[in-house]
Design an enzyme around this catalytic site. Structure first.
Site, short mmCIF file in Angstrom:
data_model
loop_
_atom_site.label_atom_id
_atom_site.label_comp_id
_atom_site.label_asym_id
_atom_site.label_seq_id
_atom_site.Cartn_x
_atom_site.Cartn_y
_atom_site.Cartn_z
N ASP A 36 0.95 -1.12 0.14
CA ASP A 36 0.01 0.12 0.23
C ASP A 36 0.87 1.19 0.05
OD1 ASP A 36 -1.94 -1.76 0.20
OD2 ASP A 36 -2.76 -0.99 2.06
N GLU A 38 3.94 1.77 -1.14
CA GLU A 38 4.62 2.00 -2.71
C GLU A 38 3.38 2.65 -3.53
OE1 GLU A 38 7.53 -1.38 -4.06
OE2 GLU A 38 6.27 -2.03 -2.33
N LYS A 118 -25.53 -14.80 -12.97
CA LYS A 118 -26.47 -13.64 -12.96
C LYS A 118 -26.19 -12.99 -11.74
CE LYS A 118 -31.02 -12.07 -14.44
NZ LYS A 118 -31.29 -11.08 -13.37
N GLU A 179 -22.60 -5.26 -14.65
CA GLU A 179 -23.12 -5.15 -13.59
C GLU A 179 -22.32 -4.37 -12.61
OE1 GLU A 179 -26.14 -6.38 -14.16
OE2 GLU A 179 -27.12 -6.79 -12.23
N LYS A 296 -25.99 -18.30 -22.72
CA LYS A 296 -26.15 -17.74 -23.72
C LYS A 296 -25.60 -18.32 -25.14
CE LYS A 296 -25.19 -13.35 -21.27
NZ LYS A 296 -24.36 -12.13 -21.05
N CYS A 414 -29.52 -5.93 31.60
CA CYS A 414 -28.96 -7.10 30.74
C CYS A 414 -29.22 -8.19 31.06
CB CYS A 414 -27.33 -6.41 30.72
SG CYS A 414 -26.39 -7.61 30.06
N CYS A 417 -25.78 -9.68 32.59
CA CYS A 417 -25.06 -9.57 33.83
C CYS A 417 -26.13 -8.72 34.75
CB CYS A 417 -23.80 -8.40 33.60
SG CYS A 417 -24.39 -7.05 33.07
N CYS A 437 -19.20 -6.42 31.67
CA CYS A 437 -20.29 -7.47 31.71
C CYS A 437 -19.63 -8.35 31.10
CB CYS A 437 -21.43 -6.96 30.67
SG CYS A 437 -22.49 -8.35 30.18
S1 IVH Z 1 -27.13 -10.30 -20.18
C1 IVH Z 1 -30.01 -9.32 -23.21
N1 IVH Z 1 -25.56 -11.33 -18.38
O1 IVH Z 1 -29.84 -9.21 -15.72
C2 IVH Z 1 -29.52 -9.65 -22.14
N2 IVH Z 1 -27.29 -9.94 -17.73
O2 IVH Z 1 -32.60 -9.48 -16.73
C3 IVH Z 1 -28.71 -8.72 -21.56
N3 IVH Z 1 -27.64 -9.51 -15.05
O3 IVH Z 1 -30.28 -5.97 -16.84
C4 IVH Z 1 -28.21 -8.94 -20.06
N4 IVH Z 1 -25.94 -10.65 -14.54
O4 IVH Z 1 -28.88 -6.28 -14.99
C5 IVH Z 1 -26.91 -10.40 -18.68
N5 IVH Z 1 -24.10 -12.25 -16.51
C6 IVH Z 1 -25.08 -11.58 -16.98
C7 IVH Z 1 -25.89 -10.82 -16.04
C8 IVH Z 1 -27.06 -10.12 -16.35
C9 IVH Z 1 -26.66 -9.89 -14.26
C10 IVH Z 1 -28.69 -8.52 -15.06
C11 IVH Z 1 -28.57 -7.50 -15.92
C12 IVH Z 1 -29.77 -7.26 -16.84
C13 IVH Z 1 -30.73 -8.31 -16.37
C14 IVH Z 1 -31.45 -8.74 -17.36
#
Ligand code: IVH
Length: 687
Positions: A36, A38, A118, A179, A296, A414, A417, A437
C-alpha cells in the site's frame, strides 16, 4: 504559462500506467504485487506533479476519480442500442425447452453455450471513446437511463483509460455493459458500520449497490465498496467485434476490464446442466450474490439472427436459482450482548431448513426493525438466508395470527449481567452499561484474538467463553498472563495444545500497530480506520495523547469517529489496560522498516518463483527478495527478469522458456541474495 519538461510528461504517463496496473492487480485480481505504501507513494508523486503542472491533468487520471461536485439531479441518457432483459427458466425441463427452441429456429445442433453467473446488482453501460472513459449510464427502462458518469468513475476496479497490450486493437467507441454490485462481505461491513453510526441499514447487497450508485454526491459513492463486472458489449465502432461471446469476454479481460467470474463454454445441453447444478451447489459460498446462471449462445452472429421476443433475446436465458426463503414461527426473542455492550434482538425460530441449512436463529437487527416488521412472538415469519449473511426475518405474516401472539419487549436490564440498559437519544440501539459485563468481555476477547486483529490461532469463541466463565480472564490483557498451571488441570488441555496456544499468544505480541489498534475494539474503528491511525500516529502513546482536533485532521474522520477514539483513550480503565499490555510485552509502536539500500543484482528486478525450494520456504524467499528491492510476481511475462526454479517446477518454467526469460536455480537465488546483503541466517531461521 509554465511549460512542462518532457521528462516530467513521460514520468506522469509512467505513473498513470503503473497505478493502472497496480489497481487492476489489487481490485480485480486481488493479488497486489506492491505494498500500500508503494502505491500511495506513486499516487502522491502524481498528485504533486499535477499540482505543479495543472495542464497535465486529464479526466482519465487516477487522481480524478473523486472530485466532481454534487449534482442537482441526473441527466438522462438514450441507449443507442437498447439494453434488453432476459427470459427466465426455473428448472431443467424449462431449460431443455428453451434450448430445443434455439436448435429448432437455427436448424443447427452444433451450438456452443456460455454460462456465467447472473449478478444481483445494477445494469450499466460504460462508454470508452478512443480508450478513455467518457460516460456511464444506468440501464433504466432499457431505452433511457440515468447519467451516472461521475459516480461510476469512482469505482476503483474500472480503468479510466485503457492500456491495451500491443496486439489488442481498441475501437473508437467501446460500450461495455455489465453489473455494478457489492460483495457480500463489503455489504456486511458497510451495514455494520451504518449500524454503529445509527444509520438505516440496506436490505441486501443489490439495494446497497443501487443506493450507492444513485447518489447525487459522487463523494458518497466513492466511499462505498462498489464492484463492476462486464457481461457484454454494446456499441463497438470502427473494428470488427469478436465473433463469439466468450471472445468478447476474453477481449475485455485483456483490456483489464473486470468481467463476470467463472464464465465457461459448453457444447451440449447436458454439459450446461452439469454446470448449472454446480452453481446451485456452490451458490452459498460465493463472494457475491447471484440469483441464477445466465446461458447465452456463444456465436454472436447466430445470437443476433435468433432475434428478440418482446424485450428478451431468444439466444439467452437466465436459469433462476430457487429462492432461499422459508416461512416459520418465532418462538421467542433473545437479546445478545456484543463487544460494545450493544443488545441485538435475535428471533429464536421453529427450526427450518433453508437451502440445505438448518436455521434456528435470525437477526432482527434492532428495535426500529422490530417496529418496521411489526413482528410479535408467536408470529409466522418469512426468513431469508443468502450467502454468508446471517439469516434474517424479512416479513411477518399477521394474517396467520391466532391471538396468542405477544409483543417483543426490549429488556431494561442486561440479560447477561443484570446491569442497566440504556438507549441513548438519537440512537437505535440499547447498551448494557456495565463495562465488565461477561458477555461484552467474551465478545471483546473473540474480536481481539480474531484473524484481522491479533490473530491468536486456536483462540476462538469456545475458549474465550471458557476462560471468562472460569475467571481466568477478567480483562483483555489477562490473555498474556494466563494461569497455565490451572489450565493444565482442565479437561481437553493436553501438553501439546497448551504449547501451541502459548506460542500463538506469544507470537501475537508482535503484530503491527494497526492490528493492535483494531484489536482494542474502539467503536467506529474498523480495520481501515485502525490503519489510518497507525500510519498517522505511529505509536499508541501519540494516539492516546491526540486531541479531538488532531483526530479530526485525519482525512475521512468525522466528529463521531473522533469523539469515540478520544473518549476511549481518556477512560482511565483503558489507559491502565494499555499500560498493562505494554508491560506484558505487546508491541505498541510501529517499528520503522529496516531501510536497506536497494542496490545489488536483484534491486528493481521482477522475479517469479516456481517449484519447491529446499533451503528456505516460499514465504521466506519472497520476503528476502522484497527486502533487496525485487518485485515478486506470480506469473511469467515478457517483463519478468528472472524465474527462480526449485524442484519440480510447474508451467511457469515452460512459459519462461517459451518467452526466453532467464531461468536460474536455487543456488543462484541464494548467491544473489547474499550479494544483495542478506545474511542467509536471517533468511533461514534455525528451525
Ligand atoms: S445479459 C439481453 N448477463 O440481468 C440480456 N445480464 O434480466 C442482457 N444481469 O439487466 C443482459 N448478470 O442487470 C446478462 N451475466 C449477465 C448478467 C445479467 C446480471 C442482469 C442485468 C440485466 C438483467 C436482465
Amino acid at each position: 504559462m509554465s511549460t512542462v519538461p518532457p521528462d516530467l510528461r513521460a514520468r506522469v504517463d509512467e505513473l498513470r500506467r503503473l497505478i493502472h496496473r497496480y489497481n487492476y492487480e489489487y481490485y480485480v485480481l486481488a493479488q497486489p504485487t506492491v505494498s500500500d505504501a508503494e502505491y500511495d507513494a506513486l499516487m502522491l508523486e502524481l498528485r504533486q506533479l499535477e499540482a505543479r503542472y495543472p495542464e497535465l491533468i486529464t479526466p482519465d487520471s487516477p487522481t480524478q476519480r473523486i472530485g466532481a461536485p454534487p449534482a442537482e439531479g441526473f441527466a438522462t441518457v438514450q441507449h443507442e442500442l437498447p439494453m434488453l432483459s432476459l427470459s427466465n427458466v426455473f428448472d431443467e425441463q424449462e431449460f431443455r425447452a428453451w434450448a430445443e427452441r434455439v436448435y429448432r429456429l437455427s436448424g443447427r445442433r452444433d451450438i456452443e453455450f456460455v454460462t456465467e453467473p447472473k449478478l444481483d446488482g445494477v445494469a450499466v453501460a460504460i462508454l470508452y471513446r478512443n480508450g478513455v472513459y467518457t460516460r456511464g449510464a444506468t440501464r433504466g427502462d432499457g431505452y433511457t437511463g440515468e447519467d451516472v458518469t461521475a459516480n461510476i468513475r469512482t469505482i476503483r476496479m474500472l480503468p479510466l483509460r485503457l492500456y491495451p497490450p500491443d496486439d489488442v486493437p481498441v475501437p473508437a467507441v467501446l460500450e461495455v455493459r455489465g453489473e455494478v454490485y457489492m460483495r457480500i462481505k463489503d455489504f456486511n461491513d458497510l451495514n455494520r458500520q451504518r449500524g454503529e453510526e445509527g444509520l438505516p441499514l440496506f436490505a441486501n447487497p443489490r439495494n446497497a449497490a443501487a443506493g450507492s450508485l444513485r447518489q447525487l454526491d459522487p463523494g458518497i459513492t466513492a466511499s462505498r465498496p462498489l464492484c463492476f463486472a462486464a457481461w457484454d458489449i454494446g456499441l463497438f465502432d470502427g473494428l470488427p467485434a469478436p465473433a463469439t461471446h466468450a471472445g468478447v469476454l476474453d477481449y475485455l479481460r485483456r483490456l483489464s476490464i473486470p468481467v463476470v467470474p467463472e464464465y465457461a463454454v459448453y457444447r451440449t445441453v447436458d454439459e450446461v446442466l452439469v454446470e448449472v447444478r454446480r452453481w446451485l451447489q456452490t451458490r452459498e459460498q460465493l463472494e457475491y450474490e447471484a440469483d441464477g446462471v445466465v446461458v447465452k449462445v456463444n456465436d454472436r452472429a447466430l445470437y443476433d439472427q435468433l432475434g428478440v421476443v418482446g424485450r428478451e433475446p431468444r439466444a439467452a436465458t437466465a436459469y433462476k436459482f430457487p429462492a432461499i426463503e422459508k416461512t416459520t414461527l418465532v418462538r421467542h426473542v433473545e437479546w445478545s450482548v456484543g463487544r460494545t455492550g450493544k443488545l441485538t434482538p435475535i428471533a429464536i425460530l421453529e427450526p427450518v431448513s433453508i437451502g440445505g441449512v438448518m436455521v434456528e436463529r435470525a437477526s432482527l437487527h434492532n428495535e426500529d426493525e422490530i417496529q418496521r416488521l411489526g413482528v410479535m412472538i408467536g408470529d409466522a415469519v418469512v426468513v431469508q438466508r443468502r450467502g454468508d449473511v446471517i439469516p434474517k426475518v424479512i416479513t411477518a405474516i399477521p394474517a396467520r395470527r391466532d391471538g396468542d401472539e405477544r409483543p417483543i419487549v426490549p429488556p431494561d436490564h442486561c440479560p447477561v449481567c443484570g446491569a442497566h440498559v440504556v438507549r441513548l437519544e438519537g440512537e437505535v440501539d440499547r447498551y448494557c452499561v456495565n463495562p465488565s459485563c461477561p458477555a461484552r468481555l467474551k465478545a471483546q476477547i473473540q474480536h481481539f484474538a480474531s484473524r484481522g486483529a491479533m490473530d491468536i490461532e486456536g483462540f476462538g469463541e469456545k475458549l474465550s467463553d471458557l476462560f471468562v466463565d472460569l475467571g481466568l480472564i477478567r480483562s483483555l490483557p489477562d490473555i498474556y498472563e494466563l494461569d497455565w498451571e490451572q489450565i493444565r488441570q482442565l479437561r481437553g488441555f493436553a501438553e501439546k495444545r497448551i504449547e501451541n496456544l502459548r506460542e500463538a499468544i506469544e507470537r501475537s505480541k508482535d503484530r503491527p500497530l494497526e492490528r493492535f489498534i483494531f484489536a482494542l475494539g474502539i467503536r467506529h474503528v474498523g480495520e481501515r480506520n485502525a490503519r489510518l491511525l497507525a500510519e498517522h500516529f505511529g505509536s499508541i502513546d501519540r494516539l492516546a495523547a491526540a486531541s479531538l482536533e488532531d483526530l479530526l485532521a485525519i482525512p475521512g474522520f468525522g466528529p463521531t469517529v473522533a469523539q469515540s477514539i478520544y473518549e476511549f483513550f481518556h477512560e482511565p480503565k483503558n489507559v491502565e489496560m494499555i499500560e498493562r499490555f505494554r508491560r506484558l510485552g505487546v508491541k505498541v509502536a510501529e517499528t520503522a522498516p529496516v531501510a536497506r539500500p536497494a542496490r545489488g543484482p536483484l534491486a528493481g528486478k521482477t522475479v517469479v518463483l516456481t517449484g519447491k525450494l529446499t533451503t528456505l520456504t516460499r514465504a521466506q524467499a519472497e520476503e528476502a527478495l522484497r527486502q533487496v528491492g525485487a518485485r515478486v510476481v506470480s506469473s511469467v511475462s515478457k517483463n519478468t527478469d528472472y524465474v527462480f526454479a526449485g524442484q519440480d517446477p510447474g508451467s511457469k518454467y515452460q512459459r519462461a522458456q517459451q518467452l526466453g526469460v532467464t531461468i536460474l536455480g536455487e543456488d543462484d537465488l541464494l548467491r544473489m541474495l547474499r550479494e544483495s546483503g542478506v545474511s542467509l541466517a536471517e533468511a533461514v531461521p534455525a528451525s
